[in-house]
Each structure stands twice: as structure tokens, then as C-alpha cells.
Design a protein around this motif. Sequence first.
Motif, PDB file in Angstrom:
ATOM      1  N   ALA A  50       0.854  -1.209   0.000  1.00 48.71           N
ATOM      2  CA  ALA A  50       0.000   0.000   0.000  1.00 48.71           C
ATOM      3  C   ALA A  50       0.884   1.251   0.000  1.00 48.71           C
ATOM      4  N   ARG A  51       0.421   2.280  -0.697  1.00 47.32           N
ATOM      5  CA  ARG A  51       1.178   3.535  -0.785  1.00 47.32           C
ATOM      6  C   ARG A  51       1.132   4.279   0.552  1.00 47.32           C
ATOM      7  N   HIS A  52      -0.046   4.296   1.196  1.00 48.76           N
ATOM      8  CA  HIS A  52      -0.211   5.011   2.465  1.00 48.76           C
ATOM      9  C   HIS A  52      -1.132   4.213   3.390  1.00 48.76           C
ATOM     10  N   ILE A  53      -0.830   4.238   4.685  1.00 44.97           N
ATOM     11  CA  ILE A  53      -1.765   3.719   5.690  1.00 44.97           C
ATOM     12  C   ILE A  53      -1.970   4.852   6.695  1.00 44.97           C
ATOM     13  N   CYS A  54      -3.055   5.586   6.496  1.00 43.32           N
ATOM     14  CA  CYS A  54      -3.341   6.756   7.332  1.00 43.32           C
ATOM     15  C   CYS A  54      -4.334   6.352   8.413  1.00 43.32           C
ATOM     16  N   TRP A  55      -4.318   7.065   9.531  1.00 42.22           N
ATOM     17  CA  TRP A  55      -5.156   6.628  10.645  1.00 42.22           C
ATOM     18  C   TRP A  55      -5.437   7.763  11.607  1.00 42.22           C
ATOM     19  N   ALA A  56      -6.432   7.498  12.462  1.00 40.63           N
ATOM     20  CA  ALA A  56      -6.734   8.390  13.583  1.00 40.63           C
ATOM     21  C   ALA A  56      -7.401   7.542  14.649  1.00 40.63           C
ATOM     22  N   GLN A  58      -9.186   7.710  18.884  1.00 43.40           N
ATOM     23  CA  GLN A  58      -9.667   8.491  20.028  1.00 43.40           C
ATOM     24  C   GLN A  58      -9.909   7.520  21.178  1.00 43.40           C
ATOM     25  N   LEU A  59      -9.251   7.779  22.312  1.00 40.36           N
ATOM     26  CA  LEU A  59      -9.438   6.934  23.495  1.00 40.36           C
ATOM     27  C   LEU A  59     -10.238   7.696  24.529  1.00 40.36           C
ATOM     28  N   GLY A  60     -11.160   6.998  25.173  1.00 36.78           N
ATOM     29  CA  GLY A  60     -11.939   7.638  26.231  1.00 36.78           C
ATOM     30  C   GLY A  60     -13.272   8.160  25.723  1.00 36.78           C
ATOM     31  N   ARG A  61     -13.893   8.950  26.574  1.00 33.47           N
ATOM     32  CA  ARG A  61     -15.248   9.433  26.308  1.00 33.47           C
ATOM     33  C   ARG A  61     -15.264  10.438  25.155  1.00 33.47           C
ATOM     34  N   PRO A  62     -16.176  10.269  24.181  1.00 34.29           N
ATOM     35  CA  PRO A  62     -16.272  11.237  23.083  1.00 34.29           C
ATOM     36  C   PRO A  62     -16.525  12.639  23.644  1.00 34.29           C
ATOM     37  N   GLY A  63     -15.879  13.626  23.056  1.00 33.48           N
ATOM     38  CA  GLY A  63     -16.094  15.004  23.516  1.00 33.48           C
ATOM     39  C   GLY A  63     -15.104  15.420  24.584  1.00 33.48           C
ATOM     40  N   SER A  64     -14.579  14.434  25.338  1.00 33.57           N
ATOM     41  CA  SER A  64     -13.533  14.774  26.307  1.00 33.57           C
ATOM     42  C   SER A  64     -12.532  13.620  26.318  1.00 33.57           C
ATOM     43  N   ALA A  65     -12.098  13.238  25.121  1.00 36.72           N
ATOM     44  CA  ALA A  65     -11.231  12.067  24.969  1.00 36.72           C
ATOM     45  C   ALA A  65      -9.929  12.254  25.747  1.00 36.72           C
ATOM     46  N   ALA A  66      -9.510  11.165  26.393  1.00 36.38           N
ATOM     47  CA  ALA A  66      -8.257  11.194  27.159  1.00 36.38           C
ATOM     48  C   ALA A  66      -7.079  11.366  26.213  1.00 36.38           C
ATOM     49  N   GLU A  67      -7.227  10.836  25.005  1.00 37.98           N
ATOM     50  CA  GLU A  67      -6.123  10.882  24.059  1.00 37.98           C
ATOM     51  C   GLU A  67      -6.652  10.720  22.646  1.00 37.98           C
ATOM     52  N   ALA A  68      -6.079  11.479  21.726  1.00 36.47           N
ATOM     53  CA  ALA A  68      -6.421  11.330  20.303  1.00 36.47           C
ATOM     54  C   ALA A  68      -5.147  11.588  19.512  1.00 36.47           C
ATOM     55  N   ALA A  69      -5.002  10.924  18.380  1.00 33.70           N
ATOM     56  CA  ALA A  69      -3.832  11.143  17.532  1.00 33.70           C
ATOM     57  C   ALA A  69      -4.205  10.767  16.105  1.00 33.70           C
ATOM     58  N   MET A  70      -3.359  11.186  15.174  1.00 35.57           N
ATOM     59  CA  MET A  70      -3.649  10.904  13.761  1.00 35.57           C
ATOM     60  C   MET A  70      -2.353  10.906  12.971  1.00 35.57           C
ATOM     61  N   SER A  71      -2.383  10.337  11.773  1.00 31.34           N
ATOM     62  CA  SER A  71      -1.206  10.332  10.900  1.00 31.34           C
ATOM     63  C   SER A  71      -1.633  10.427   9.440  1.00 31.34           C
ATOM     64  N   ASP A  72      -0.912  11.267   8.689  1.00 33.16           N
ATOM     65  CA  ASP A  72      -1.148  11.374   7.236  1.00 33.16           C
ATOM     66  C   ASP A  72      -0.298  10.363   6.463  1.00 33.16           C
ATOM     67  N   ASP A  73       0.680   9.748   7.130  1.00 24.05           N
ATOM     68  CA  ASP A  73       1.549   8.727   6.529  1.00 24.05           C
ATOM     69  C   ASP A  73       2.007   9.092   5.112  1.00 24.05           C
ATOM     70  N   GLY A  74       2.552  10.298   4.960  1.00 25.63           N
ATOM     71  CA  GLY A  74       3.123  10.667   3.663  1.00 25.63           C
ATOM     72  C   GLY A  74       2.181  11.408   2.726  1.00 25.63           C
ATOM     73  N   GLU A  75       0.894  11.412   3.023  1.00 24.04           N
ATOM     74  CA  GLU A  75      -0.031  12.240   2.233  1.00 24.04           C
ATOM     75  C   GLU A  75       0.218  13.714   2.620  1.00 24.04           C
ATOM     76  N   PRO A  76      -0.178  14.677   1.756  1.00 26.25           N
ATOM     77  CA  PRO A  76       0.016  16.085   2.116  1.00 26.25           C
ATOM     78  C   PRO A  76      -0.609  16.389   3.480  1.00 26.25           C
ATOM     79  N   SER A  77       0.078  17.202   4.261  1.00 24.87           N
ATOM     80  CA  SER A  77      -0.334  17.474   5.645  1.00 24.87           C
ATOM     81  C   SER A  77      -1.801  17.906   5.737  1.00 24.87           C
TER      82      SER A  77
END
Length: 201
Positions: A50-56, A58-77
Motif C-alpha cells: 500500500a502507498r499510504h496507511i493513514c489513521w486516527a 480516540q481513546l476515552g469518552r467522546p467530547g472529552s477524549a483522554a487521548e487522540a492522535a492521527m497520521s497522514d503517513d506521507g499524504e500532504p499534511s
Amino acid sequence: MSKDYPVPAGYLERETEVKKSRFIARIVPVSSREEVKSWLESAHKDHPDARHICWAYQLGRPGSAAEAAMSDDGEPSGTAGKPILNVIQHKDMGDVLVMVIRYFGGVKLGAGGLVRAYAGAAESVLSAVDRVVQQPMAAVTVTMQFADEQPIRHWCEVNGAEVESVDYGNRVTARLQVPEELSEALIAFCDAQRLDYHFDN
């Protein structure tokens, strides 16, 4: 640990195609960064070309998530991870990871096209996956005579409570996880049977 907010019921995969590029979206319930890492490693093993494996996620309660992260994995920012996370947040779901695996089809999509494609792929799995809400639970310790163990186990079975552990000494000490809404019923049962109990949280 019980959760009183919606989480994905399980793993699901959906594929969409945009101008010959394949977008394979996967959704999974996750409760830690280690689980996220492990699922991402699986995706890379399953789709080494695969050319890219992008992801995001969210951990915890929606709206006040304890942690969230994401990656563009080489796609434009900002064209992949952020659109995926936006859709997750819009769906009001917690403890969720969405990965979108892209096979490039030879036609460039442009920034706007990428945003739409990744958001659309995320939407396809987030809309299709079943959601579950677990009841909040209370931890209770009950101390009893040996003869009382079977009745308390039966009460738990009937009422959807869980016997976490049992210690045998002069008396029997059981740790239970009881749906919070049944706390009063358990108290009434223990009082009727003359059992000692205390709530741990």
C-alpha cells in the motif's frame, strides 16, 4: 472497565474506490496506545504494497477524549489523518481506531479530493459498524458463610453481575462487579441474607 459511552462492537472493513485509487477502511475498538500500535502493525503486514496507511484514533469518552492522535503517513499534511479524526469525533464514539489503507491508482486527487476520499472512507466504516454501550459497574466486596456462596453466585448470574474473585478463609470473601443500576437490588439481597458488603468505588 465498563464504559457508558458508545464504542465499536468489533472489527469491520469497507473498501471504496476514487479515481482508480483503492481506499480500504478498517475500524476496531481500542483501549490503549499499545493496541493501536499492534493494529497498525497488522495493517502494514496485510498490505505491504500500500502507498499510504493513514489513521486516527480516540481513546476515552467522546467530547472529552483522554487521548487522540492521527497520521497522514506521507499524504500532504492535513489531507488524511485530520479528516478521519473529524469523522470519528462527529460520530460521537470513543475507544476507536480507524485506519485507511490507500493503493494509488495513478490519478492524483489534489488536496480537496484527498480530504473527501479519506473522510468518505472513514464514514463508510463508522456508519456501518455496530455500536455498544456497556453499563457502568460498581465493585462490591461481600463477606459470607460458605453456605451463602451459591445463592450469591446465582444472584450474579441472573442479574448480569460478575464474580471477579473469591477468597476462602474463615469466611468467604467475594469481589463482584455489579451493574450500578442494580446496586439497590444487591443491597436488599445482602440485607435479606444477612451478608456483610461494602462498595469499593
